[in-house]
Design an enzyme around this catalytic site. Structure first.
Site, PDB file in Angstrom:
ATOM      1  N   ASP A 111      36.022  36.831  36.290  1.00  0.00           N
ATOM      2  CA  ASP A 111      35.883  36.439  37.692  1.00  0.00           C
ATOM      3  C   ASP A 111      34.516  35.852  37.976  1.00  0.00           C
ATOM      4  O   ASP A 111      34.383  34.870  38.706  1.00  0.00           O
ATOM      5  CB  ASP A 111      36.124  37.651  38.610  1.00  0.00           C
ATOM      6  CG  ASP A 111      37.603  37.936  38.805  1.00  0.00           C
ATOM      7  OD1 ASP A 111      38.429  37.059  38.461  1.00  0.00           O
ATOM      8  OD2 ASP A 111      37.937  39.027  39.286  1.00  0.00           O
ATOM      9  N   THR A 161      52.356  49.664  30.849  1.00  0.00           N
ATOM     10  CA  THR A 161      51.764  50.403  29.720  1.00  0.00           C
ATOM     11  C   THR A 161      50.238  50.316  29.735  1.00  0.00           C
ATOM     12  O   THR A 161      49.569  51.091  29.065  1.00  0.00           O
ATOM     13  CB  THR A 161      52.249  49.813  28.378  1.00  0.00           C
ATOM     14  OG1 THR A 161      51.745  48.473  28.281  1.00  0.00           O
ATOM     15  CG2 THR A 161      53.763  49.793  28.278  1.00  0.00           C
ATOM     16  N   ARG A 171      47.339  42.075  30.446  1.00  0.00           N
ATOM     17  CA  ARG A 171      47.528  43.513  30.418  1.00  0.00           C
ATOM     18  C   ARG A 171      48.862  43.869  31.060  1.00  0.00           C
ATOM     19  O   ARG A 171      49.120  43.511  32.213  1.00  0.00           O
ATOM     20  CB  ARG A 171      46.395  44.200  31.180  1.00  0.00           C
ATOM     21  CG  ARG A 171      46.366  45.693  30.923  1.00  0.00           C
ATOM     22  CD  ARG A 171      44.966  46.209  30.928  1.00  0.00           C
ATOM     23  NE  ARG A 171      44.530  46.468  32.289  1.00  0.00           N
ATOM     24  CZ  ARG A 171      43.858  47.558  32.632  1.00  0.00           C
ATOM     25  NH1 ARG A 171      43.546  48.459  31.731  1.00  0.00           N
ATOM     26  NH2 ARG A 171      43.480  47.730  33.863  1.00  0.00           N
ATOM     27  N   ASP A 208      33.406  42.102  36.606  1.00  0.00           N
ATOM     28  CA  ASP A 208      34.468  41.398  35.891  1.00  0.00           C
ATOM     29  C   ASP A 208      33.923  40.064  35.372  1.00  0.00           C
ATOM     30  O   ASP A 208      33.648  39.135  36.144  1.00  0.00           O
ATOM     31  CB  ASP A 208      35.664  41.162  36.828  1.00  0.00           C
ATOM     32  CG  ASP A 208      36.850  40.579  36.064  1.00  0.00           C
ATOM     33  OD1 ASP A 208      36.688  39.512  35.424  1.00  0.00           O
ATOM     34  OD2 ASP A 208      37.924  41.184  36.092  1.00  0.00           O
TER      35      ASP A 208
HETATM   36  N1  URA Z   1      36.176  43.510  31.475  1.00  0.00           N
HETATM   37  C1  URA Z   1      35.205  43.049  32.301  1.00  0.00           C
HETATM   38  O1  URA Z   1      35.170  41.861  32.622  1.00  0.00           O
HETATM   39  N2  URA Z   1      34.285  43.909  32.757  1.00  0.00           N
HETATM   40  C2  URA Z   1      34.269  45.218  32.430  1.00  0.00           C
HETATM   41  O2  URA Z   1      33.380  45.957  32.882  1.00  0.00           O
HETATM   42  C3  URA Z   1      35.289  45.689  31.570  1.00  0.00           C
HETATM   43  C4  URA Z   1      36.231  44.808  31.110  1.00  0.00           C
END
Ligand code: URA
Length: 211
Positions: free
Chosen positions: A205, A108, A104, A202
């Site tokens: 993670d 932007t 990402r 996430d």
């Molecule tokens: N990516 C993720 O890993 N979790 C989310 O809630 C949104 C995007």
């Protein structure tokens, strides 16, 4: 318009509930992602075409069914998509695996492609694009743009995720109305930080233990 399906098998719902919990550690999280991916793959592969072949059993010759049509490719979106690959491969071990990597852009906030490594005959394959979370839809849209640019036909592309936000589904369907989308759950919304609510945090993670 492509199909949008929430796959609500009881085993999928049960496993997803465990997956969402903060108390679920990396090892269990990884196993559950693969198990849910396998169950999703099982449901989605219901539609694969069959043909008749003649075989010989120890008793007699007989006409039986075998998979026909296009060979499969699984394309995880890095990084979290990797967590779904083995589960689907356990069903279709001969499938090839391509990778699409995106980061990402901090300014932007848009996804930028940094890696595309696909089977050479990707335009001839039935493709499962996998990513656990369909949040804004940005990465999924870009990954499918990339596949179409390389000759993949929309009718051969299925996007498969575990948890989708309505915003992501809408964006993906607007950009690629011609592909099928499958998810194990359609959640409530995105929060201000781009996380799915209630979601599971996430996914990358939690899969790789990098928090
Ligand atoms: N990516 C993720 O890993 N979790 C989310 O809630 C949104 C995007």
């Amino acid at each position: 318009m492509g199909k949008f399906q929430v796959v609500t098998h009881p085993l999928i719902q049960h496993k997803l509930t465990i997956l969402r919990q903060t108390s679920t550690g990396t090892k269990d999280f990884r196993e559950l992602v693969n198990e849910i991916a396998m169950l999703l793959g099982y449901e989605i592969s219901r539609e694969l075409p069959l043909e008749d072949i003649e075989i010989e059993t120890p008793i007699t010759k007989t006409i039986q069914k075998t998979l026909s049509g296009k060979k499969l490719a699984i394309v995880p979106i890095l990084r979290a998509g990797i967590g779904m690959v083995d589960g689907i491969l356990s069903l279709v071990p001969a499938a090839k695996v391509g990778h699409i990597g995106m980061y990402r852009d901090e300014e932007t906030l848009q996804p930028v492609e940094y890696l595309v490594k696909l089977p050479e005959d990707i335009d001839q394959r039935q493709i499962f694009v996998v990513d656990p979370m369909l949040a804004t839809g940005g990465s999924a849209i870009l990954a499918i743009d990339s596949l179409k640019k390389r000759g993949a036909g929309a009718a051969n592309i299925k996007f498969v995720c575990l948890v989708a936000a309505p915003e992501g589904v809408k964006a993906l369907q607007a950009a690629h109305p011609d592909i099928d989308v499958f998810t194990a759950a359609l959640d409530e919304k995105l929060n201000d930080h781009g996380y799915i609510v209630p979601g599971l945090g996430d996914a990358g993670d939690r899969l790789f233990g990098t928090k």
